[in-house]
Design a protein around this motif. Sequence first.
Motif, PDB file in Angstrom:
ATOM      1  N   GLU A 484       0.834  -1.204   0.000  1.00 56.45           N
ATOM      2  CA  GLU A 484       0.000   0.000   0.000  1.00 56.45           C
ATOM      3  C   GLU A 484       0.869   1.255   0.000  1.00 56.45           C
ATOM      4  N   LYS A 486       1.151   5.613   0.341  1.00 52.92           N
ATOM      5  CA  LYS A 486       0.576   6.713   1.121  1.00 52.92           C
ATOM      6  C   LYS A 486      -0.138   7.664   0.173  1.00 52.92           C
ATOM      7  N   PRO A 494      -6.870   3.403  -0.193  1.00 52.67           N
ATOM      8  CA  PRO A 494      -5.420   3.380  -0.438  1.00 52.67           C
ATOM      9  C   PRO A 494      -5.082   2.788  -1.807  1.00 52.67           C
ATOM     10  N   TRP A 496      -2.187   0.984  -4.261  1.00 49.80           N
ATOM     11  CA  TRP A 496      -1.199  -0.045  -3.938  1.00 49.80           C
ATOM     12  C   TRP A 496      -0.484  -0.529  -5.203  1.00 49.80           C
TER      13      TRP A 496
END
Length: 546
Positions: A484, A486, A494, A496
Amino acid sequence: MATLIVPGRDEEPWPTLGPQVCSLLEERAVHGPGDLRGRDYTLDAEKRALIYKWYEVYPKGHPRAGKRRFKRCAMSVRKGTAKTELAAAVAFAELHPEGPVRCDGFDARGRPVGVPVTDPYIPMVAYTEEQTEDLAYAALMVMITEGHDADLFDAGLERIMRGDGDGKAVALAAAPDSRDGARTTFQHFDETHRFVLPRLREAHQTMLANVPKRQLADPWSLETTTTYTPGEGAVAEGTHEYAELIDQGKATDNTLFFFHREAKARPDEDLTDRDQLYAAVREASGPAIASWPDFEGQVAQIASLYQQPDTDRSYWERVWLNRRVRAGNQAFDVGQWDELARDHGLISPNRLVTVGFDGARFADSTGIVITDVATGYQQLYAGWESDGTSDWEVPEDEVHEAMAEVFGRWQVWRAYMDPPYWESEVNAWSGTYGEKRVVPWWTNRLKPTAYAMRAYRTAMITGAVTHDGGRALREHIANARRRELKMLDEDAKPLWLIRKERPDSPFKIDFAMAGALSWEARGDAVAANAKPRDGYIYTASSTRRR
């Protein structure tokens, strides 16, 4: 046993056309594809009870006497319980010229009298075009063409009509437009846990909104599914959560009937224990399925899948125990990938395809994945994997030859290639095959790569991508783990990337990345409305194998 039934048990039974519908099915229909194909259709106790419920009507003396109680019905049960065939059986009754599926008054004992629908229109919706061949419409085809009343229908691959032309059932795929449901009398949505794309959810809402347009026909909808993966936003997720709100008294809707069964998860549960594992499968099956021939044999087979070392256990719990389980740290659901295998062989020559290329020269792997633009059918065309020795290297001449074969055999719209370790070769291919066709696609760009991964995973969920079942590509799909970032997408989820389970892992993922790049190029081709050129055969290379 964990079940959710909305609404709950009634103090007094409602009048229902269920007995008449069940009698029609068991007297006139046959079983669809499978071990019982062509045999007289039989209903177990649970399916009979569901039909009774689905066909309840308001009682004599009520202001809406004879009208359907439920306008939307949904069932969520584990894989392998013949729920799709049940939906096809309902469609059979709804289409049949003698189907007692609407109330035309009551007899002297206050029981409803069933009559057929006038000019029925029955859309049967699958999540991809190919799935219309495998799901409820295909079962309906067999029930009709191999049944006792085949002469009453005119059946084709995309529509089944009453013999007199009065009414039809149609197979619809992926995203029907508003016209497809405009005259609906009954409609079925199959495997709604796969309805995750915005266009699928919008189509579902549009078709539900079309139901009231033929009030005299008393139309309704049925959704059948195995439960969903939480957080994916599938239609099945929305339906289940809505039913829970009604059950909790937080919403009011007396037109919905919802049935869900699962094996209840317990805090001290240990599915590695044989007795607990078998008990969970039995619980998810329910008492009616337990009466099937050799049910214990089926339980043993399902349990054996859980015990295999390469099983995605989150997926197993979802499909066999019908639990809402979040996927583990695997990037892609291997069980879903396996379900998408199709034995179509090598993509036919001269088809419009897209290419994905990824890999390294030493220690890892290098692969070329091709995708048919029109169908989404994908396969690993060529791959090279390290033999584990320290001096192993990808044979460059073989890679050049394979690339020449690809560009010679098919019309390549775009080839997305990750350049590291192969920059000079990518430049050479760009010069040979055209810079508009050979596109460097750097996977170290975090956000574009993350969106490509999401698109590839979504294609697996919806069934938009299919493949040839090749072992090597499957292994790399299974090896891919999620990392994942940020960063959040437009829905605040999120983003990924994919990675190996650890940097020095012998389990490679390069073919999975090549598959994602090929799929990304295919998505761009579809968006550009790319079409093959008639009579065009690329012959720049004479080195390709025939």
